[in-house]
Motif scaffolding. Structure first.
Motif, PDB file in Angstrom:
ATOM      1  N   LEU A   6      -8.041 -46.271  21.990  1.00 49.15           N
ATOM      2  CA  LEU A   6      -7.286 -46.650  20.794  1.00 49.15           C
ATOM      3  C   LEU A   6      -6.827 -45.411  20.037  1.00 49.15           C
ATOM      4  CD1 LEU A   6      -9.276 -49.677  19.360  1.00 49.15           C
ATOM      5  CD2 LEU A   6      -6.923 -49.685  20.154  1.00 49.15           C
ATOM      6  N   CYS A   7      -7.662 -44.407  19.986  1.00 50.73           N
ATOM      7  CA  CYS A   7      -7.349 -43.169  19.279  1.00 50.73           C
ATOM      8  C   CYS A   7      -8.047 -42.002  19.971  1.00 50.73           C
ATOM      9  CB  CYS A   7      -7.832 -43.260  17.826  1.00 50.73           C
ATOM     10  SG  CYS A   7      -6.533 -43.210  16.623  1.00 50.73           S
ATOM     11  N   ASP A   8      -7.275 -41.077  20.513  1.00 54.77           N
ATOM     12  CA  ASP A   8      -7.874 -39.916  21.173  1.00 54.77           C
ATOM     13  C   ASP A   8      -8.501 -38.970  20.161  1.00 54.77           C
ATOM     14  OD1 ASP A   8      -7.252 -40.765  23.748  1.00 54.77           O
ATOM     15  OD2 ASP A   8      -5.230 -39.947  23.607  1.00 54.77           O
ATOM     16  N   SER A   9      -7.842 -38.782  19.050  1.00 59.84           N
ATOM     17  CA  SER A   9      -8.387 -37.914  17.994  1.00 59.84           C
ATOM     18  C   SER A   9      -8.731 -38.817  16.814  1.00 59.84           C
ATOM     19  CB  SER A   9      -7.374 -36.854  17.586  1.00 59.84           C
ATOM     20  OG  SER A   9      -6.189 -37.432  17.107  1.00 59.84           O
ATOM     21  N   ILE A  10      -9.882 -39.424  16.864  1.00 58.32           N
ATOM     22  CA  ILE A  10     -10.284 -40.446  15.906  1.00 58.32           C
ATOM     23  C   ILE A  10     -10.007 -39.992  14.475  1.00 58.32           C
ATOM     24  CG2 ILE A  10     -12.168 -41.901  15.074  1.00 58.32           C
ATOM     25  CD1 ILE A  10     -11.358 -42.414  18.011  1.00 58.32           C
ATOM     26  N   GLY A  12      -7.608 -38.414  13.310  1.00 54.57           N
ATOM     27  CA  GLY A  12      -6.855 -37.165  13.174  1.00 54.57           C
ATOM     28  C   GLY A  12      -5.362 -37.396  13.105  1.00 54.57           C
ATOM     29  N   LYS A  13      -4.619 -36.300  12.973  1.00 54.81           N
ATOM     30  CA  LYS A  13      -3.159 -36.397  12.836  1.00 54.81           C
ATOM     31  C   LYS A  13      -2.503 -37.090  14.016  1.00 54.81           C
ATOM     32  CE  LYS A  13      -2.092 -32.574   9.772  1.00 54.81           C
ATOM     33  NZ  LYS A  13      -1.316 -31.369   9.591  1.00 54.81           N
ATOM     34  N   GLY A  14      -3.051 -36.905  15.204  1.00 57.65           N
ATOM     35  CA  GLY A  14      -2.444 -37.488  16.393  1.00 57.65           C
ATOM     36  C   GLY A  14      -2.817 -38.940  16.628  1.00 57.65           C
ATOM     37  N   CYS A  15      -3.594 -39.511  15.758  1.00 60.06           N
ATOM     38  CA  CYS A  15      -4.061 -40.887  15.947  1.00 60.06           C
ATOM     39  C   CYS A  15      -2.989 -41.874  15.473  1.00 60.06           C
ATOM     40  CB  CYS A  15      -5.372 -41.111  15.194  1.00 60.06           C
ATOM     41  SG  CYS A  15      -6.012 -42.783  15.374  1.00 60.06           S
ATOM     42  N   GLY A  16      -2.327 -42.511  16.428  1.00 61.53           N
ATOM     43  CA  GLY A  16      -1.277 -43.468  16.092  1.00 61.53           C
ATOM     44  C   GLY A  16      -1.791 -44.647  15.305  1.00 61.53           C
ATOM     45  N   LEU A  17      -3.011 -45.075  15.606  1.00 57.60           N
ATOM     46  CA  LEU A  17      -3.599 -46.205  14.895  1.00 57.60           C
ATOM     47  C   LEU A  17      -3.808 -45.875  13.418  1.00 57.60           C
ATOM     48  CD1 LEU A  17      -4.522 -49.074  15.331  1.00 57.60           C
ATOM     49  CD2 LEU A  17      -6.780 -48.206  15.917  1.00 57.60           C
ATOM     50  N   LYS A  18      -4.274 -44.663  13.145  1.00 57.07           N
ATOM     51  CA  LYS A  18      -4.452 -44.239  11.751  1.00 57.07           C
ATOM     52  C   LYS A  18      -3.104 -44.182  11.036  1.00 57.07           C
ATOM     53  CE  LYS A  18      -6.404 -40.688   8.721  1.00 57.07           C
ATOM     54  NZ  LYS A  18      -5.384 -40.894   7.724  1.00 57.07           N
ATOM     55  N   VAL A  20      -0.511 -46.065  11.588  1.00 54.29           N
ATOM     56  CA  VAL A  20      -0.111 -47.446  11.277  1.00 54.29           C
ATOM     57  C   VAL A  20      -0.891 -47.955  10.071  1.00 54.29           C
ATOM     58  CG1 VAL A  20      -0.119 -49.836  12.107  1.00 54.29           C
ATOM     59  CG2 VAL A  20       0.617 -47.998  13.615  1.00 54.29           C
ATOM     60  N   ILE A  21      -2.202 -47.709  10.063  1.00 53.29           N
ATOM     61  CA  ILE A  21      -3.033 -48.165   8.949  1.00 53.29           C
ATOM     62  C   ILE A  21      -2.591 -47.501   7.651  1.00 53.29           C
ATOM     63  CG2 ILE A  21      -5.381 -48.126   7.993  1.00 53.29           C
ATOM     64  CD1 ILE A  21      -6.319 -48.582  10.952  1.00 53.29           C
ATOM     65  N   ASP A  22      -2.234 -46.232   7.716  1.00 48.70           N
ATOM     66  CA  ASP A  22      -1.729 -45.540   6.524  1.00 48.70           C
ATOM     67  C   ASP A  22      -0.422 -46.176   6.030  1.00 48.70           C
ATOM     68  OD1 ASP A  22      -3.881 -43.801   6.578  1.00 48.70           O
ATOM     69  OD2 ASP A  22      -2.744 -42.125   7.434  1.00 48.70           O
ATOM     70  N   LEU A  23       0.429 -46.617   6.951  1.00 51.14           N
ATOM     71  CA  LEU A  23       1.715 -47.214   6.579  1.00 51.14           C
ATOM     72  C   LEU A  23       1.574 -48.609   5.986  1.00 51.14           C
ATOM     73  CD1 LEU A  23       4.141 -46.318   9.513  1.00 51.14           C
ATOM     74  CD2 LEU A  23       4.246 -45.499   7.170  1.00 51.14           C
ATOM     75  N   VAL A  24       0.749 -49.456   6.595  1.00 50.49           N
ATOM     76  CA  VAL A  24       0.704 -50.853   6.167  1.00 50.49           C
ATOM     77  C   VAL A  24      -0.670 -51.278   5.654  1.00 50.49           C
ATOM     78  CG1 VAL A  24       2.605 -51.583   7.638  1.00 50.49           C
ATOM     79  CG2 VAL A  24       0.262 -51.728   8.509  1.00 50.49           C
ATOM     80  N   GLY A  25      -1.587 -50.330   5.552  1.00 52.67           N
ATOM     81  CA  GLY A  25      -2.923 -50.646   5.072  1.00 52.67           C
ATOM     82  C   GLY A  25      -2.899 -51.010   3.591  1.00 52.67           C
ATOM     83  N   GLY A  26      -4.033 -51.415   3.118  1.00 54.05           N
ATOM     84  CA  GLY A  26      -4.121 -51.831   1.726  1.00 54.05           C
ATOM     85  C   GLY A  26      -3.925 -53.327   1.610  1.00 54.05           C
TER      86      GLY A  26
END
Length: 114
Positions: A6-10, A12-18, A20-26
């Protein structure tokens, strides 16, 4: 066959999942996306009425973030009074099927009686 991470760099900057969560989280951004997706073009007052419990400050700040992040288009018309409408960008439209999958997962595992 190697299992995809799901995330190679849990976290980290390269984590696509993070990202997405930063964009639509909350609490509110996904609800805003839902309303705009359902109505296609929506005015601020209609958004405010459609999302129970959101404050003007949270709606305004969330919309600004979403415009800056390229998820929502804000169109202002030079009329009196000024009319502002919000719609989804192609980037946000690409996210809708993913949100639908999350919705289906939630319905399957967390509906009443399950």
């Amino acid at each position: 066959m190697k299992k995809e991470s799901l995330c190679d760099s849990i976290g980290g900057k390269g984590c696509g999942l993070k990202q997405v969560i930063d964009l639509v989280g909350g609490k509110w951004k996904i609800m805003i996306l839902c309303v705009i997706n359902n109505q296609e073009v929506v005015r601020y007052g209609d958004l405010k009425r459609s999302i129970v419990g959101i404050t003007n400050t949270m709606l305004s700040n969330s919309l600004k973030d979403m415009v800056n992040d390229g998820l929502v288009v804000r169109t202002q018309y030079d009329e009196m009074p000024v009319r502002v409408e919000y719609s989804l960008t192609e980037k946000a439209k690409d996210l809708i099927p993913i949100l639908l999958e999350l919705k289906h997962w939630g319905e399957a595992y967390y509906n009443e009686g399950k």
